[in-house]
Enzyme design. Sequence first.
Site, short mmCIF file in Angstrom:
data_model
loop_
_atom_site.label_atom_id
_atom_site.label_comp_id
_atom_site.label_asym_id
_atom_site.label_seq_id
_atom_site.Cartn_x
_atom_site.Cartn_y
_atom_site.Cartn_z
CG ASP A 52 4.37 45.11 130.46
OD1 ASP A 52 5.49 44.34 130.21
OD2 ASP A 52 4.42 46.01 129.72
CB ILE A 53 2.78 49.27 133.07
CG1 ILE A 53 1.73 50.23 133.28
CG2 ILE A 53 4.34 49.56 131.82
CD1 ILE A 53 1.93 51.65 133.82
CG ASN A 109 14.09 41.12 126.73
OD1 ASN A 109 13.69 40.24 126.34
ND2 ASN A 109 13.18 42.21 127.00
N GLY A 126 18.08 43.96 125.55
CA GLY A 126 16.71 44.79 125.69
C GLY A 126 16.22 44.93 126.98
CD GLN A 127 17.81 43.03 132.76
OE1 GLN A 127 18.66 42.53 131.96
NE2 GLN A 127 16.80 43.48 133.39
CG HIS A 143 11.42 41.29 134.04
ND1 HIS A 143 12.38 42.12 134.20
CD2 HIS A 143 11.20 41.71 132.68
CE1 HIS A 143 12.60 42.63 133.10
NE2 HIS A 143 12.20 42.36 132.25
CG HIS A 152 8.43 40.28 128.89
ND1 HIS A 152 8.35 41.26 128.61
CD2 HIS A 152 10.07 40.03 129.22
CE1 HIS A 152 9.19 42.10 129.33
NE2 HIS A 152 10.05 41.51 129.61
P1 5GP Z 1 12.53 44.52 130.17
O1 5GP Z 1 13.00 45.86 129.15
O2 5GP Z 1 13.23 45.58 130.87
O3 5GP Z 1 12.45 43.65 130.02
O4 5GP Z 1 10.69 44.32 130.70
C1 5GP Z 1 10.50 45.74 130.93
C2 5GP Z 1 9.14 45.89 131.21
O5 5GP Z 1 7.91 45.61 131.75
C3 5GP Z 1 8.88 46.28 130.28
O6 5GP Z 1 7.26 45.50 129.20
C4 5GP Z 1 7.40 47.58 131.10
O7 5GP Z 1 6.83 47.89 129.63
C5 5GP Z 1 6.89 46.92 131.88
N1 5GP Z 1 6.88 47.95 133.15
C6 5GP Z 1 8.38 49.03 133.40
N2 5GP Z 1 7.60 49.64 133.80
C7 5GP Z 1 5.87 48.60 134.56
C8 5GP Z 1 5.47 49.48 135.22
O8 5GP Z 1 5.43 50.23 136.11
N3 5GP Z 1 3.91 48.18 135.76
C9 5GP Z 1 4.22 47.34 134.92
N4 5GP Z 1 3.42 46.68 135.08
N5 5GP Z 1 4.92 46.92 134.20
C10 5GP Z 1 6.09 48.25 133.38
#
Ligand code: 5GP
Length: 114
Positions: A30-31, A87, A93-94, A100, A102
């Site tokens: 994750d970034i 999520n 919180g998606q 995906h 986590h």
């Molecule tokens: P969500 O909130 O949809 O469950 O999780 C999305 C996740 O993707 C977040 O934890 C966010 O930090 C990660 N993320 C968003 N953009 C990027 C990216 O460009 N590269 C990587 N490696 N992670 C990302």
Amino acid sequence: MSGCLFCKIAAGEIPSEEAYADEEVYGFHDISPQAPVHVLLIPRKHIASMNDASEADGALLGKLLLAARKVAAKLGIAEGGYRLVNNCGEDGGQTVHHLHVHLLGGRGLAWPPG
Ligand code: 5GP
Ligand code: ZN
């Protein structure tokens, strides 16, 4: 799906730090890590969210979880324990609309989540 960030990451069009790869699943760090280990496991096939997964995706969803287990073992957090999170939708919180999981670990994680 064109325009989808995680489809582009799975295709290598946007760089990522690989943690796992096979024909159907891609894993990358994750970034914005929320724990010492924070890896995202995604299906290479575009599925927007858990709400969009079908019965036919059952095996693929299982593969995501098994890939997460393999990454946890590879990164040394299997014994200590870890958390798998999906999520879904606004209340979940998606923020990225490509399904995906986590994988979070490497420290004690609070429960319940926020
Ligand atoms: P969500 O909130 O949809 O469950 O999780 C999305 C996740 O993707 C977040 O934890 C966010 O930090 C990660 N993320 C968003 N953009 C990027 C990216 O460009 N590269 C990587 N490696 N992670 C990302
Ligand atoms: Zn996608």
